[in-house]
Design an enzyme around this catalytic site. Sequence first.
Site, PDB file in Angstrom:
ATOM      1  N   ASP A 180       0.785  -1.234   0.000  1.00  0.00           N
ATOM      2  CA  ASP A 180       0.000   0.000   0.000  1.00  0.00           C
ATOM      3  C   ASP A 180       0.814   1.280   0.000  1.00  0.00           C
ATOM      4  O   ASP A 180       0.274   2.362   0.252  1.00  0.00           O
ATOM      5  CB  ASP A 180      -0.951   0.004   1.197  1.00  0.00           C
ATOM      6  CG  ASP A 180      -2.159  -0.887   0.964  1.00  0.00           C
ATOM      7  OD1 ASP A 180      -2.740  -0.809  -0.141  1.00  0.00           O
ATOM      8  OD2 ASP A 180      -2.515  -1.662   1.864  1.00  0.00           O
ATOM      9  N   ASP A 230      -7.556  -3.712  -4.705  1.00  0.00           N
ATOM     10  CA  ASP A 230      -7.044  -2.446  -4.189  1.00  0.00           C
ATOM     11  C   ASP A 230      -5.659  -2.119  -4.752  1.00  0.00           C
ATOM     12  O   ASP A 230      -5.270  -0.945  -4.857  1.00  0.00           O
ATOM     13  CB  ASP A 230      -6.931  -2.469  -2.658  1.00  0.00           C
ATOM     14  CG  ASP A 230      -8.074  -3.158  -1.948  1.00  0.00           C
ATOM     15  OD1 ASP A 230      -8.597  -4.156  -2.484  1.00  0.00           O
ATOM     16  OD2 ASP A 230      -8.419  -2.740  -0.834  1.00  0.00           O
TER      17      ASP A 230
END
Length: 397
Positions: free
Chosen positions: A118, A183
């Site tokens: 991320d 994601d």
Amino acid sequence: MEIKKTFISLTVAFMFPILCMGSSKDMTNIVNDDITFASRQYSLMLDKLGRSGKINNPKTMDKLSKLVLIPGDDWCSGFFPGSLWYLSQLTGDKSWQKQAKRFTESLDSIQYLTWHHDVGFMIGCSYLNGYRINPTKAYKKVIIQTAKSLCTRFRPKAGIIQSWNVDKGWQSQKGWTCPVIIDNMMNLEILFEATRLSGDSTYWNIAVAHANTTLANHFRPDASCYHVVDYDPATGAVLHRQTAQGYSDESTWARGQAWAVYGYTVCYRYTHDKKYLDQAVKTLNLMIRHKNMPSDLVPYWDYNAPNIPNEPRDVSAAACIASALYEMDGYLPDHGYSNLADRILISLSSPDYLATIGKNSGFLLMHSVGSIPHNNEIDVPLNYADYYFLEALYRRK
């Protein structure tokens, strides 16, 4: 052409609501009111956090309505600094840049983080936004190093960037080998930018490989996407298709669809490869035309959740889609995408979703969902909902 048929059906389906919307002047007033509110609300939040000294990054609020703060290595740590950068642009007030810089630079060590994927969210929303406003060699260096760190998670034989490690935490209990979540599409922007800034095509090539493999394996025939696809990293074989944050493995998790639409729109921005925009359009249509999409276009947390209409909404998904729609409108003008985004902004700007001054622990939007299966962050504000809301306002303005 497939893409043309899709756009016509979308335009027809939403022609009446679009024609019934307010004027351009009305939207300008809504956007300006939202900016004024955001400036006042975040000023109060900064007063609570402290405008100097220790950096505390806000993510959400708890059941006692207290602000929940997160460390720099939390996947959401880049959203608040990113929101401050957008406020500096939206207001023209450079004092926001001072605070954005302070919160951004507290994440300096993240450029070396390699144990999850991320970093695109974390450094892209903070350093990359800062670099776009005020290019510096220091920020450029952080962006490139972050991309280098992210590339350590690339599994070349499978053609993907591994999302989560599986040696600890709840991920270790799933039986996964090399999980990739939708994601992860949101982390490709920093790779494209790293190539643009460095001239090294390695980052670009890895981003394209990941986008292509995800395109091949993540989507169902109806253009909805799975949350998790688990790979054999040695062969690229798909081992499992599941979900972690949606209702069930075969359900349509709202925020996952938003990540897909936004992520493939970004891929098109950098590559101009039509297949990416085609996928963004198909998944967008699946969301917008779904029988369980509410009339205000703020989706339930999962389109297949069992107790609709008595299920939580996910404002973060709506805000992300609104922002993506404004960008899509630039590539595909005259298909109603900007009007559709306006409709979402009108909903988000209503008392149903927009907080009042001094409430909601200082966050702008109410009613987001983190992960219902994990009983975590249900019907609360979330910093990434605010981030994409502000980004949508910036793109609209």
